[in-house]
Design a protein around this motif. Structure first.
Motif, PDB file in Angstrom:
ATOM      1  N   THR A   1       0.826  -1.208   0.000  1.00 43.76           N
ATOM      2  CA  THR A   1       0.000   0.000   0.000  1.00 43.76           C
ATOM      3  C   THR A   1       0.859   1.257   0.000  1.00 43.76           C
ATOM      4  O   THR A   1       0.581   2.210  -0.737  1.00 43.76           O
ATOM      5  CB  THR A   1      -0.931   0.003   1.225  1.00 43.76           C
ATOM      6  N   ALA A   2       1.916   1.266   0.819  1.00 42.56           N
ATOM      7  CA  ALA A   2       2.803   2.427   0.867  1.00 42.56           C
ATOM      8  C   ALA A   2       3.504   2.639  -0.467  1.00 42.56           C
ATOM      9  O   ALA A   2       3.595   3.767  -0.968  1.00 42.56           O
ATOM     10  CB  ALA A   2       3.827   2.254   1.993  1.00 42.56           C
ATOM     11  N   LEU A   3       4.019   1.560  -1.047  1.00 39.58           N
ATOM     12  CA  LEU A   3       4.690   1.655  -2.341  1.00 39.58           C
ATOM     13  C   LEU A   3       3.729   2.158  -3.419  1.00 39.58           C
ATOM     14  O   LEU A   3       4.083   3.044  -4.211  1.00 39.58           O
ATOM     15  CB  LEU A   3       5.249   0.289  -2.728  1.00 39.58           C
ATOM     16  N   SER A   4       2.519   1.615  -3.436  1.00 38.23           N
ATOM     17  CA  SER A   4       1.542   2.017  -4.445  1.00 38.23           C
ATOM     18  C   SER A   4       1.130   3.468  -4.258  1.00 38.23           C
ATOM     19  O   SER A   4       0.990   4.215  -5.239  1.00 38.23           O
ATOM     20  CB  SER A   4       0.318   1.107  -4.373  1.00 38.23           C
ATOM     21  N   ALA A   5       0.928   3.881  -3.007  1.00 37.02           N
ATOM     22  CA  ALA A   5       0.506   5.253  -2.747  1.00 37.02           C
ATOM     23  C   ALA A   5       1.590   6.250  -3.136  1.00 37.02           C
ATOM     24  O   ALA A   5       1.314   7.268  -3.793  1.00 37.02           O
ATOM     25  CB  ALA A   5       0.137   5.412  -1.275  1.00 37.02           C
TER      26      ALA A   5
ATOM     27  N   LEU B   1      -5.975   6.973  -8.517  1.00 40.15           N
ATOM     28  CA  LEU B   1      -6.444   5.656  -8.081  1.00 40.15           C
ATOM     29  C   LEU B   1      -6.078   4.576  -9.093  1.00 40.15           C
ATOM     30  O   LEU B   1      -5.720   3.449  -8.722  1.00 40.15           O
ATOM     31  CB  LEU B   1      -7.953   5.693  -7.869  1.00 40.15           C
ATOM     32  N   LEU B   2      -6.161   4.911 -10.376  1.00 35.79           N
ATOM     33  CA  LEU B   2      -5.770   3.948 -11.406  1.00 35.79           C
ATOM     34  C   LEU B   2      -4.290   3.623 -11.297  1.00 35.79           C
ATOM     35  O   LEU B   2      -3.888   2.460 -11.433  1.00 35.79           O
ATOM     36  CB  LEU B   2      -6.096   4.508 -12.787  1.00 35.79           C
ATOM     37  N   LEU B   3      -3.466   4.632 -11.040  1.00 35.73           N
ATOM     38  CA  LEU B   3      -2.038   4.401 -10.851  1.00 35.73           C
ATOM     39  C   LEU B   3      -1.785   3.545  -9.610  1.00 35.73           C
ATOM     40  O   LEU B   3      -0.885   2.694  -9.603  1.00 35.73           O
ATOM     41  CB  LEU B   3      -1.305   5.734 -10.735  1.00 35.73           C
ATOM     42  N   PHE B   4      -2.570   3.766  -8.559  1.00 39.06           N
ATOM     43  CA  PHE B   4      -2.435   2.963  -7.347  1.00 39.06           C
ATOM     44  C   PHE B   4      -2.713   1.498  -7.646  1.00 39.06           C
ATOM     45  O   PHE B   4      -1.953   0.610  -7.235  1.00 39.06           O
ATOM     46  CB  PHE B   4      -3.395   3.478  -6.277  1.00 39.06           C
ATOM     47  N   ALA B   5      -3.812   1.229  -8.352  1.00 37.87           N
ATOM     48  CA  ALA B   5      -4.150  -0.151  -8.697  1.00 37.87           C
ATOM     49  C   ALA B   5      -3.086  -0.770  -9.599  1.00 37.87           C
ATOM     50  O   ALA B   5      -2.748  -1.957  -9.457  1.00 37.87           O
ATOM     51  CB  ALA B   5      -5.514  -0.196  -9.378  1.00 37.87           C
ATOM     52  N   ASN B   6      -2.552   0.013 -10.516  1.00 37.52           N
ATOM     53  CA  ASN B   6      -1.513  -0.483 -11.420  1.00 37.52           C
ATOM     54  C   ASN B   6      -0.261  -0.880 -10.653  1.00 37.52           C
ATOM     55  O   ASN B   6       0.365  -1.917 -10.938  1.00 37.52           O
ATOM     56  CB  ASN B   6      -1.182   0.604 -12.451  1.00 37.52           C
ATOM     57  N   SER B   7       0.113  -0.085  -9.677  1.00 32.66           N
ATOM     58  CA  SER B   7       1.297  -0.386  -8.879  1.00 32.66           C
ATOM     59  C   SER B   7       1.038  -1.529  -7.902  1.00 32.66           C
ATOM     60  O   SER B   7       1.902  -2.378  -7.679  1.00 32.66           O
ATOM     61  CB  SER B   7       1.738   0.868  -8.121  1.00 32.66           C
ATOM     62  N   PHE B   8      -0.157  -1.559  -7.319  1.00 33.60           N
ATOM     63  CA  PHE B   8      -0.473  -2.562  -6.303  1.00 33.60           C
ATOM     64  C   PHE B   8      -0.435  -3.971  -6.884  1.00 33.60           C
ATOM     65  O   PHE B   8      -0.080  -4.932  -6.199  1.00 33.60           O
ATOM     66  CB  PHE B   8      -1.854  -2.266  -5.710  1.00 33.60           C
ATOM     67  N   SER B   9      -0.817  -4.091  -8.154  1.00 30.88           N
ATOM     68  CA  SER B   9      -0.873  -5.413  -8.785  1.00 30.88           C
ATOM     69  C   SER B   9       0.390  -5.777  -9.553  1.00 30.88           C
ATOM     70  O   SER B   9       0.463  -6.873 -10.119  1.00 30.88           O
ATOM     71  CB  SER B   9      -2.074  -5.477  -9.737  1.00 30.88           C
TER      72      SER B   9
ATOM     73  N   VAL C   1      -7.514  -8.789  -4.775  1.00 32.38           N
ATOM     74  CA  VAL C   1      -8.668  -8.572  -5.653  1.00 32.38           C
ATOM     75  C   VAL C   1      -9.652  -7.612  -5.003  1.00 32.38           C
ATOM     76  O   VAL C   1     -10.195  -6.715  -5.662  1.00 32.38           O
ATOM     77  CB  VAL C   1      -9.341  -9.919  -5.983  1.00 32.38           C
ATOM     78  N   VAL C   2      -9.870  -7.769  -3.704  1.00 38.04           N
ATOM     79  CA  VAL C   2     -10.803  -6.887  -2.989  1.00 38.04           C
ATOM     80  C   VAL C   2     -10.294  -5.455  -2.996  1.00 38.04           C
ATOM     81  O   VAL C   2     -11.042  -4.506  -3.270  1.00 38.04           O
ATOM     82  CB  VAL C   2     -11.017  -7.388  -1.548  1.00 38.04           C
ATOM     83  N   VAL C   3      -9.000  -5.274  -2.704  1.00 39.46           N
ATOM     84  CA  VAL C   3      -8.430  -3.924  -2.669  1.00 39.46           C
ATOM     85  C   VAL C   3      -8.522  -3.262  -4.036  1.00 39.46           C
ATOM     86  O   VAL C   3      -8.970  -2.113  -4.170  1.00 39.46           O
ATOM     87  CB  VAL C   3      -6.966  -3.974  -2.186  1.00 39.46           C
ATOM     88  N   VAL C   4      -8.110  -3.985  -5.067  1.00 36.31           N
ATOM     89  CA  VAL C   4      -8.147  -3.423  -6.422  1.00 36.31           C
ATOM     90  C   VAL C   4      -9.584  -3.160  -6.864  1.00 36.31           C
ATOM     91  O   VAL C   4      -9.874  -2.157  -7.529  1.00 36.31           O
ATOM     92  CB  VAL C   4      -7.433  -4.364  -7.413  1.00 36.31           C
ATOM     93  N   SER C   5     -10.517  -4.022  -6.481  1.00 39.02           N
ATOM     94  CA  SER C   5     -11.919  -3.816  -6.854  1.00 39.02           C
ATOM     95  C   SER C   5     -12.475  -2.551  -6.228  1.00 39.02           C
ATOM     96  O   SER C   5     -13.201  -1.783  -6.883  1.00 39.02           O
ATOM     97  CB  SER C   5     -12.754  -5.030  -6.425  1.00 39.02           C
ATOM     98  N   VAL C   6     -12.157  -2.317  -4.963  1.00 38.91           N
ATOM     99  CA  VAL C   6     -12.621  -1.093  -4.297  1.00 38.91           C
ATOM    100  C   VAL C   6     -12.027   0.137  -4.965  1.00 38.91           C
ATOM    101  O   VAL C   6     -12.726   1.133  -5.225  1.00 38.91           O
ATOM    102  CB  VAL C   6     -12.254  -1.132  -2.797  1.00 38.91           C
ATOM    103  N   VAL C   7     -10.732   0.070  -5.261  1.00 41.13           N
ATOM    104  CA  VAL C   7     -10.074   1.212  -5.906  1.00 41.13           C
ATOM    105  C   VAL C   7     -10.675   1.477  -7.285  1.00 41.13           C
ATOM    106  O   VAL C   7     -10.949   2.633  -7.647  1.00 41.13           O
ATOM    107  CB  VAL C   7      -8.556   0.939  -6.018  1.00 41.13           C
ATOM    108  N   MET C   8     -10.906   0.428  -8.059  1.00 43.80           N
ATOM    109  CA  MET C   8     -11.458   0.619  -9.398  1.00 43.80           C
ATOM    110  C   MET C   8     -12.907   1.073  -9.354  1.00 43.80           C
ATOM    111  O   MET C   8     -13.376   1.784 -10.252  1.00 43.80           O
ATOM    112  CB  MET C   8     -11.335  -0.679 -10.200  1.00 43.80           C
TER     113      MET C   8
END
Length: 288
Positions: free
Chosen positions: A67-71, A214-222, A266-273
């Protein structure tokens, strides 16, 4: 005559079969495997033990690091990418500069994995040519305080490399939607540049900027391959923890725990998307 529209509709529907087949094979089926495996015991049957394992310290630490890295990479990439996108908007719409930068952004946004990791290692790694050149010519040691490239700061730098061009791609249409007449109207009413950005352009671009972040966050998180190529010891991120659970020869029987961690992702990315979709809907309402 009535059969022709039906025939056209059937033909159009038939053309979507490859798309739905692709989505089913590479998205729906893997998701079902993850969901079922997250609640399956080692010997079959239903269990909550895999999901309860997500409360372990090492799993929570991995989610916190991811989460920190993605943020961090999302915020840095969003700010720098937005500035670059604004510079492109001020250029000629069909000019060489804009066409070149947007084409490069489309390529660099997909430039990741082992290739990107090798590029950074060859450039600013322990024996990279920039590292050696700075040490030999200017006496500057990039690693005087530790090998930061393989830790959170280094991963943030590497991830930002593909986050900036992605931000340019997704944020540029929102900037194009800002009409010059709005600035002229603000000036004609006695407003300043500050008034224009804080009361007109800013509120309109705000949802688009947050949605792109948020899209960048999901891209980094995955992301997985880049971190896997850089981090050789330990599993500080969730994707690497999942890899360890699925392939480890030391801790056996952790495959379903890995699927539970994947379900958490999947849950985290789904909420973000979902939040991204809501913001994009609001943006298109004003800038469409």
């Amino acid at each position: 005559m009535a059969r022709r529209p039906r025939l056209r509709g059937a033909t159009a529907l038939l053309g979507t079969v490859p798309f739905f087949a692709y989505v089913t094979v590479f998205l729906v089926i893997p998701t079902l495997v993850v969901v079922i495996g997250a609640f399956a015991g080692d010997e079959g049957g239903f269990t909550l033990g895999n999901v309860e394992a997500l409360g372990n310290g090492y799993v929570l630490d991995a989610f916190g690091r991811s989460t920190a890295l993605s943020a961090m990479s999302a915020v840095i990439g969003a700010v720098l990418g937005a500035l670059l996108a604004y510079a492109l908007v001020t250029a000629k719409p069909d000019g060489l500069l804009r066409r070149t930068v947007t084409a490069a952004a489309g390529v660099l946004a997909q430039f990741g994995g082992v290739t990107l990791a090798f590029a950074f290692l060859a450039t600013i790694g322990l024996s990279g040519f920039v590292t050696v050149w700075l040490r030999d010519t200017a006496g500057i040691d990039l690693y005087a305080n530790g090998v930061w490239l393989f830790e959170l700061p280094g991963l943030t730098l590497v991830y930002t490399y593909f986050q900036i061009p992605l931000m340019v791609i997704v944020f540029l249409p929102a900037l194009d939607g800002i009409r010059p007449q709005w600035r002229e109207a603000t000036e004609s009413l006695g407003g300043t540049t500050w008034h224009y950005w804080t009361r007109v352009a800013g509120p309109l671009l705000g949802p688009a900027f947050l949605g792109s972040t948020l899209l960048l966050f999901a891209n980094s998180f995955s992301a997985y391959a880049t971190a896997a190529a850089l981090v050789s010891q330990g599993s500080p991120l969730v994707p690497l923890q999942i890899r360890g659970a699925l392939t480890s020869e030391v801790l056996l029987g952790q495959q379903n725990v890995g699927k539970a961690m994947a379900l958490g992702m999947v849950v985290v990315v789904s909420v973000v998307m979902a939040l991204y979709t809501l913001l994009q809907t609001r943006t298109s309402r004003w800038l469409g």
